[in-house]
Write an enzyme that holds these catalytic residues in place. Structure first.
Site, PDB file in Angstrom:
ATOM      1  N   GLN A  46       0.828  -1.203   0.000  1.00 47.03           N
ATOM      2  CA  GLN A  46       0.000   0.000   0.000  1.00 47.03           C
ATOM      3  C   GLN A  46       0.866   1.258   0.000  1.00 47.03           C
ATOM      4  OE1 GLN A  46      -1.373  -2.643   2.088  1.00 47.03           O
ATOM      5  NE2 GLN A  46      -2.817  -2.948   0.417  1.00 47.03           N
ATOM      6  N   ASN A  64      -3.619   0.967  -3.372  1.00 42.41           N
ATOM      7  CA  ASN A  64      -3.041  -0.354  -3.552  1.00 42.41           C
ATOM      8  C   ASN A  64      -1.990  -0.303  -4.655  1.00 42.41           C
ATOM      9  OD1 ASN A  64      -4.568  -1.969  -1.675  1.00 42.41           O
ATOM     10  ND2 ASN A  64      -6.338  -1.749  -3.044  1.00 42.41           N
ATOM     11  N   CYS A  73      -5.772   1.446   5.707  1.00 43.59           N
ATOM     12  CA  CYS A  73      -4.740   0.417   5.760  1.00 43.59           C
ATOM     13  C   CYS A  73      -4.135   0.461   7.148  1.00 43.59           C
ATOM     14  CB  CYS A  73      -3.669   0.653   4.695  1.00 43.59           C
ATOM     15  SG  CYS A  73      -2.211  -0.397   4.878  1.00 43.59           S
ATOM     16  N   ASN A 150     -12.873  -1.396   4.617  1.00 47.87           N
ATOM     17  CA  ASN A 150     -12.677  -2.138   3.378  1.00 47.87           C
ATOM     18  C   ASN A 150     -13.236  -3.540   3.599  1.00 47.87           C
ATOM     19  OD1 ASN A 150     -10.641  -3.038   5.113  1.00 47.87           O
ATOM     20  ND2 ASN A 150      -9.030  -1.993   3.991  1.00 47.87           N
ATOM     21  N   GLU A 201      -4.576 -10.295  -0.242  1.00 51.78           N
ATOM     22  CA  GLU A 201      -4.990  -8.910  -0.075  1.00 51.78           C
ATOM     23  C   GLU A 201      -5.515  -8.349  -1.389  1.00 51.78           C
ATOM     24  OE1 GLU A 201      -3.446  -5.465   2.817  1.00 51.78           O
ATOM     25  OE2 GLU A 201      -1.916  -6.328   1.527  1.00 51.78           O
ATOM     26  N   ARG A 202      -6.657  -7.710  -1.311  1.00 53.37           N
ATOM     27  CA  ARG A 202      -7.282  -7.084  -2.483  1.00 53.37           C
ATOM     28  C   ARG A 202      -6.306  -6.109  -3.121  1.00 53.37           C
ATOM     29  NH1 ARG A 202     -12.249  -2.824  -1.838  1.00 53.37           N
ATOM     30  NH2 ARG A 202     -10.625  -1.914  -0.536  1.00 53.37           N
ATOM     31  N   GLY A 211      -2.758  -5.122   8.629  1.00 56.43           N
ATOM     32  CA  GLY A 211      -3.423  -4.663   9.836  1.00 56.43           C
ATOM     33  C   GLY A 211      -4.928  -4.800   9.765  1.00 56.43           C
ATOM     34  N   SER A 212      -5.526  -4.301   8.684  1.00 52.38           N
ATOM     35  CA  SER A 212      -6.987  -4.351   8.598  1.00 52.38           C
ATOM     36  C   SER A 212      -7.472  -5.784   8.436  1.00 52.38           C
ATOM     37  CB  SER A 212      -7.488  -3.465   7.451  1.00 52.38           C
ATOM     38  OG  SER A 212      -7.036  -3.935   6.203  1.00 52.38           O
TER      39      SER A 212
END
Length: 267
Positions: A46, A64, A73, A150, A201-202, A211-212
């Site tokens: 990110q 991203n 993020c 997200n 991860e997207r 983290g998210s």
């Protein structure tokens, strides 16, 4: 004109920070994609851009590596907070994001704690393409979904070693059920206070940590009655702690480290 940046990571979850306070925001989707290229750019999961803000220490916008925008993020938020705390010689800052106002503090051990806000469970909040119970989705493996600003989709598995993340991850990320795509987690429960987590991860692919995603995985585990309110999340790159009382905000606590700084041409 060269673009100054700071490269950082949180247990190997790498991100770049561009400080654009007191100047125009130079980052576009195309620039983020160019910087995110690990062969021709800087490379990151990110990108966080710091901007001036009237009601917080800074506003943060996130990208991203594929040039898509995201609202929050957790790792890059901790990195931005660490940078601003060191700059001002303080132990707390507030950052304005599309997720809302995130309060960040330095703990006695030097880790960064972030109030990541209240998780959302409504089907339209995730969002899903249709009205469904987000606690148990009608997909093979019966994952759970939530939003931490997200979208997150969590699978609970007996053995992470048997999961083909590189195949399942992108298929679920782009499933029609998720109109904005989704992060995908695979959780192996060690005990009620400890999980192993692997992440697709997207917009970034397999990640050493997030983290998210750590927050989303723990929240969904608590919803299922599988976890206690304080959980160690062991990712491929290291561990963070997630706290959630089942009602209010989720707290993410973990380390961040600077890697290097540099400049990149905007041309």
């Amino acid at each position: 004109m060269p673009l100054n940046f700071q490269k950082m990571h949180a247990n190997g979850d790498d991100f770049v920070i561009v400080d654009s306070r007191h100047s125009a925001n130079p980052v576009t989707s195309a620039m983020a994609q160019r910087m995110g290229d690990r062969n021709r750019g800087v490379g990151f999961n990110q990108l966080a851009v710091l901007l001036d803000c009237d009601d917080a220490d800074a506003r943060v916008m996130f990208w991203n590596a594929d040039g898509s925008a995201l609202d929050v993020c957790g790792s890059a938020t901790r990195g931005a907070a660490d940078m601003l705390m060191r700059e001002a010689d303080v132990t707390s800052v507030a950052l304005r994001t599309n997720r809302g106002l995130l309060t960040c503090e330095r703990t006695s051990t030097g880790d960064i704690s972030v109030d990541m806000g209240v998780p959302l469970f409504g089907w339209s909040d995730v969002p899903l393409a249709q009205e469904l119970d987000t606690a148990v989705l009608p997909l093979a493996g019966s994952p759970a979904a939530c939003s931490m600003g997200n979208p997150h989709c969590t699978y609970f598995v007996d053995d992470l070693a048997t999961v083909d993340i590189a195949t399942i991850g992108p298929a679920i990320e782009t499933n029609a059920l998720f109109p904005l795509r989704t992060n995908v987690h695979f959780v192996q429960i060690i005990d009620r206070t400890h999980i192993r987590l692997r992440i697709w991860e997207r917009g970034a692919g397999i990640a050493l940590g997030s983290g998210s995603c750590s927050c989303g995985a723990v929240v969904n585990g608590i919803r299922r009655g599988l976890l206690d309110s304080i959980v160690e999340v062991e990712c491929d790159g290291g561990s963070v702690t997630v706290q959630w009382n089942g009602v209010g905000a989720v707290f993410l606590i973990g380390p961040v480290e600077a890697s290097f700084s540099g400049t990149m041409s905007q041309g």
